[in-house]
Motif scaffolding. Structure first.
Motif, short mmCIF file in Angstrom:
data_model
loop_
_atom_site.label_atom_id
_atom_site.label_comp_id
_atom_site.label_asym_id
_atom_site.label_seq_id
_atom_site.Cartn_x
_atom_site.Cartn_y
_atom_site.Cartn_z
N ALA A 244 3.89 30.86 63.02
CA ALA A 244 4.39 31.75 64.07
C ALA A 244 5.80 32.24 63.80
CB ALA A 244 4.34 31.03 65.42
N VAL A 245 6.56 31.50 62.99
CA VAL A 245 7.92 31.94 62.66
C VAL A 245 8.02 32.35 61.19
CG1 VAL A 245 8.99 30.56 64.48
CG2 VAL A 245 8.65 29.55 62.22
N GLY A 246 6.87 32.59 60.58
CA GLY A 246 6.88 33.06 59.20
C GLY A 246 7.24 31.99 58.20
N GLY A 247 7.07 30.72 58.58
CA GLY A 247 7.40 29.63 57.67
C GLY A 247 6.23 29.22 56.81
N THR A 248 6.48 28.28 55.91
CA THR A 248 5.45 27.74 55.02
C THR A 248 5.28 26.25 55.31
OG1 THR A 248 6.05 29.33 53.28
CG2 THR A 248 4.78 27.37 52.62
N LEU A 249 4.04 25.84 55.55
CA LEU A 249 3.76 24.42 55.79
C LEU A 249 3.44 23.75 54.47
CD1 LEU A 249 3.44 22.26 58.00
CD2 LEU A 249 1.00 22.84 58.09
N VAL A 250 4.11 22.64 54.20
CA VAL A 250 4.01 21.96 52.90
C VAL A 250 3.52 20.53 53.11
CG1 VAL A 250 5.24 21.22 50.84
CG2 VAL A 250 5.91 23.36 52.00
N ALA A 251 2.44 20.17 52.41
CA ALA A 251 1.99 18.78 52.39
C ALA A 251 2.66 18.07 51.22
CB ALA A 251 0.47 18.73 52.26
N VAL A 252 3.45 17.05 51.50
CA VAL A 252 4.19 16.36 50.43
C VAL A 252 3.27 15.38 49.69
CG1 VAL A 252 6.42 16.60 51.55
CG2 VAL A 252 5.01 14.59 52.03
N ASP A 253 3.51 15.21 48.40
CA ASP A 253 2.76 14.25 47.61
C ASP A 253 3.23 12.82 47.86
OD1 ASP A 253 1.19 16.21 46.40
OD2 ASP A 253 2.71 16.57 44.85
N SER A 254 4.50 12.67 48.19
CA SER A 254 5.06 11.37 48.53
C SER A 254 6.04 11.56 49.67
CB SER A 254 5.75 10.73 47.32
OG SER A 254 6.85 11.54 46.91
N ARG B 293 14.33 18.29 47.47
CA ARG B 293 12.96 18.77 47.29
C ARG B 293 12.77 20.21 47.77
NH1 ARG B 293 8.72 13.83 48.57
NH2 ARG B 293 10.05 12.08 47.94
N GLN B 294 13.86 20.85 48.15
CA GLN B 294 13.85 22.24 48.63
C GLN B 294 12.95 22.39 49.87
OE1 GLN B 294 12.70 24.34 44.98
NE2 GLN B 294 14.87 24.83 44.60
N LEU B 295 13.13 21.47 50.79
CA LEU B 295 12.42 21.50 52.06
C LEU B 295 13.43 21.69 53.18
CD1 LEU B 295 10.01 18.48 51.45
CD2 LEU B 295 9.43 20.92 51.34
N ASP B 296 13.04 22.46 54.20
CA ASP B 296 13.96 22.79 55.30
C ASP B 296 13.67 21.96 56.55
OD1 ASP B 296 15.22 25.06 53.90
OD2 ASP B 296 13.21 25.93 54.08
N GLY B 297 12.59 21.22 56.54
CA GLY B 297 12.26 20.41 57.71
C GLY B 297 11.16 19.43 57.38
N PHE B 298 11.06 18.38 58.21
CA PHE B 298 10.08 17.34 57.96
C PHE B 298 9.71 16.66 59.27
CE2 PHE B 298 9.02 12.92 56.36
CZ PHE B 298 7.83 13.29 55.73
N LEU B 299 8.44 16.29 59.39
CA LEU B 299 7.91 15.62 60.56
C LEU B 299 7.83 14.12 60.30
CD1 LEU B 299 6.52 16.25 63.40
CD2 LEU B 299 4.36 15.94 62.16
N VAL B 300 8.38 13.33 61.21
CA VAL B 300 8.34 11.86 61.09
C VAL B 300 7.65 11.30 62.33
CG1 VAL B 300 9.65 9.74 60.75
CG2 VAL B 300 10.50 11.90 59.79
N ALA C 41 11.25 29.28 56.73
CA ALA C 41 11.57 27.91 56.29
C ALA C 41 10.34 27.21 55.72
CB ALA C 41 12.12 27.10 57.47
N ARG C 42 10.61 26.22 54.86
CA ARG C 42 9.55 25.36 54.30
C ARG C 42 9.56 24.04 55.08
NH1 ARG C 42 7.64 25.41 49.21
NH2 ARG C 42 8.44 23.30 48.76
N PHE C 43 8.52 23.86 55.89
CA PHE C 43 8.42 22.68 56.76
C PHE C 43 7.35 21.75 56.20
CE2 PHE C 43 7.09 20.18 60.41
CZ PHE C 43 8.31 19.81 60.97
N ALA C 44 7.69 20.47 56.06
CA ALA C 44 6.81 19.53 55.37
C ALA C 44 6.27 18.46 56.31
CB ALA C 44 7.55 18.88 54.20
N TYR C 45 5.14 17.88 55.89
CA TYR C 45 4.54 16.77 56.61
C TYR C 45 3.87 15.85 55.58
CZ TYR C 45 -0.03 18.93 55.83
OH TYR C 45 -1.16 19.46 55.24
N ASP C 46 3.65 14.61 55.96
CA ASP C 46 2.95 13.64 55.12
C ASP C 46 1.47 13.68 55.50
OD1 ASP C 46 1.81 11.41 53.90
OD2 ASP C 46 3.60 10.17 54.15
N PRO C 47 0.58 14.13 54.60
CA PRO C 47 -0.84 14.26 54.95
C PRO C 47 -1.54 12.92 55.18
CG PRO C 47 -0.50 14.69 52.61
CD PRO C 47 0.85 14.57 53.22
#
Length: 614
Positions: A150-160, A39-46, A127-133
């Protein structure tokens, strides 16, 4: 009662909390990283969370346990391309280190480093860092956004959720049957509750309220469910407009025809799949809708705003309404505590007979207590996993015994048991600490200092408007005088056949909500000597009005609900004031009067001895 009772709970505790092998967590981490790369994501919160931020979640939402092997009740993982961290609070640092593969996951104490600080320190620039909304709150997203930016990244809300895509054996969502609460136990009708909620919305100039907390949905509509362990929750949502018909979003498979008809009098019943459509409908006219920013998923706020509505972030008015129990709920809680007190007293008498022989284990004690409660024929469930710690295990504040950690209860040690039950008329939570054999002078000193703080809270008298933070030092003063303290709050709110941990009020350093009559709170100071022993004494108490001659302000005090004796062998009378001695004697006399008639002859004889005046 036999020495080692066999109960339906025994197998549960033999395996409870046993994690998968650490290498499974490593394998699952590799699967998740592959999906993130796709999904071209560099990180994810669980997070360890469901869409409602419940304390106890159904198996289908145990994503953190599946990924890491960690089975504690709180924590989160941060997964990056080349490293991963598991953040846990002080209760779980030891447990986490034994359950996860520390070559793959770095265990980080969250009281030292927050998730946002870890992200800022480790997330690569850009980096593109994702989370589940659905699993992240409104407040949580704002914190993440600041850290990633703060580190110039992009926060991404995933659809699934990408983890769900690789968790092939993920359990199905629960469909526990829903029941309508007996009006004599609820004490207030659904129309009257909805009217009160609408009055609160009008006062705050709000057009609607979204209930994202299933506890509040259950209270509002006088229902209970069976979707999670330990709490009779119906996982559900509700939208309550200031004017017009409410909407209740709940899986229809949970509703028997009679229950559906009953609820249809009060709200439109919709399947959860239509939640987004219902939000858009209410928000489409530019309505201002209140969301609980601490628990509501960010997805809900985004949907409202995308549909032209305005989000009002703040506390739900239902939280305070629910916390202040009405007369029927109070009567139910009192009945539940008498019943529970009899079961606990039977256990304490049994323990006093059996433990000195040195043949009991922690699991034996847990199963025995749950057996005594089950024999009431009215217990629906335990209200949380019983904490039963012998010797050094008692010093682990939220220790949970498993087949792997089960320890003998040895003479010369202290044994701490913190437990509770769910009855249809009330919820209980009580802790007692017992000496096995002769306690040391240090044990007696520490126990008595804890007891003195417990008694100080119980007899506190305070003006209306007092918050829990103002009372918290009462419980600590005698420990502080000896250079000691405990690291948890003194008390939490408790629901009426709902969550054993209920907000918004609490007795702690952070307790900012003023106490009002009808609130039920725990009173549970403690002391923990690492590697040695733990002590905690807990009763539930209810906030009551107190008439004082000549008082210039309305005054409140506590009435004690829990009925079970303290550990006489651990009380050091020389440390007690005459007032404290009289307070203990009066409480013990009440326990004997109310519990004595409910127990067998042998237990009553033991109770008479242990509650005799000091």
């Amino acid at each position: 009662m036999t020495q080692n009772p066999t109960t339906p709970f025994e197998a549960h505790y033999q395996s409870f909390g046993d994690a998968a092998a650490p290498e499974e967590g490593t394998r699952h981490l590799a699967l998740l990283r592959a999906e993130l790369a796709r999904r071209q994501l560099d990180g994810f919160l669980v997070p360890r969370a469901d869409a409602h931020q419940n304390e106890y979640v159904p198996p289908c939402d145990e994503r953190l346990a599946w990924l890491t092997g960690f089975t504690g009740s709180a924590g989160l993982a941060i997964v990056l391309t080349d490293e991963a961290a598991l953040l846990v609070d002080g209760r779980y640092t030891l447990q986490a280190a034994t359950q996860v593969d520390t070559a793959s996951f770095t265990v980080v104490p969250s009281f030292e480093v927050t998730a946002e600080q870890w992200i800022e320190a480790h997330l690569p620039a850009g980096a593109r860092f994702a989370y589940d909304p659905w699993l992240t709150t409104i407040d949580g997203v704002e914190k993440l956004r600041r850290a990633v930016s703060a580190v110039g990244g992009t926060l991404v809300a995933v659809d699934s959720n990408p983890l769900d895509a690789v968790w092939i054996e993920r359990p199905a969502a629960p469909t526990g049957r829903i029941s309508v609460r007996d009006p004599e136990l609820a004490g207030e009708s659904v129309p009257d509750k909805l009217a009160r909620i609408r009055t609160a919305l009008a006062a705050d100039k709000l057009d609607a309220l979204v209930l994202s907390d299933p506890h509040q949905v259950a209270w509002t509509f006088n229902i209970r469910g069976a979707d999670v362990a330990f709490t009779p929750l119906p996982l559900s949502w509700a939208i309550i407009p200031a004017e017009g018909r409410a909407s209740l979003l709940i899986d229809g498979r949970k509703l028997e025809p009679m229950v559906r008809r009953e609820l249809a009098f009060h709200a439109e019943i919709l399947e959860p799949v239509y939640f987004d459509d219902a939000l858009a409908l209410f928000a489409g006219s530019g309505a201002t809708i209140r969301l609980d920013q601490a628990t509501c998923p960010a997805h809900v706020a985004a949907r409202i705003e995308a549909s032209g509505g305005k989000v009002s972030k703040g506390a739900s008015p239902v939280a305070l309404m629910q916390a202040a129990k009405n007369a029927a709920e109070i009567a139910g809680m009192q009945a539940a505590h008498r019943r529970d007190g009899a079961a606990l007293t039977r256990f304490l008498a049994w323990f006093a007979r059996e433990a000195p022989a040195g043949n009991l284990t922690e699991i034996d004690a847990v199963c025995a207590l749950e057996t005594f409660r089950r024999e009431t024929n009215l217990m629906r469930d335990v209200s949380f996993p019983t904490i039963a710690g012998a010797g050094p295990n008692g010093a682990i504040v939220h220790y949970r015994v498993t087949g792997a950690t089960n320890r003998p209860i040895n003479p010369g040690e202290l044994f701490l048991i913190d437990s509770g039950a769910q009855y249809e008329d009330g919820t209980t939570d009580v802790t007692r600490t017992m000496a096995v054999g002769a306690p040391t002078a240090e044990m007696r000193d520490r126990y008595t200092r804890v007891l003195k703080g417990h008694l100080a809270i119980a007899r506190a008298v305070f003006p209306r408007g007092t918050a829990g933070a103002q009372l918290d030092p009462f419980a600590r003063q005698y420990l502080w005088a000896a250079g000691l303290d405990f690291e948890h709050g003194t008390g939490h709110g408790v629901g009426a056949y709902l969550s054993v941990h209920e907000g918004p009020a609490r007795i702690s350093k952070l307790g900012a909500v003023p106490l009002v009559p009808g609130m039920v709170l725990s009173n549970e100071p403690g002391y923990y000597k690492t590697g040695g022993f733990g002590i905690r004494i807990e009763n539930l108490q209810i906030v009551e009005e107190r008439e004082i001659a000549g008082a210039e302000k309305p005054t409140l005090a506590f009435g004690t609900l829990t009925l079970a004796p303290y550990e006489r062998a651990l009380i050091e009378p020389a440390l007690l004031s005459p007032e404290e001695r009289a307070q203990i004697d009066a409480y013990h006399a009440r326990v004997l009067a109310e519990i004595g008639p409910l127990v067998d002859e042998a237990t009553r004889a033991w109770l008479e001895s242990t509650t005799a005046p000091l």
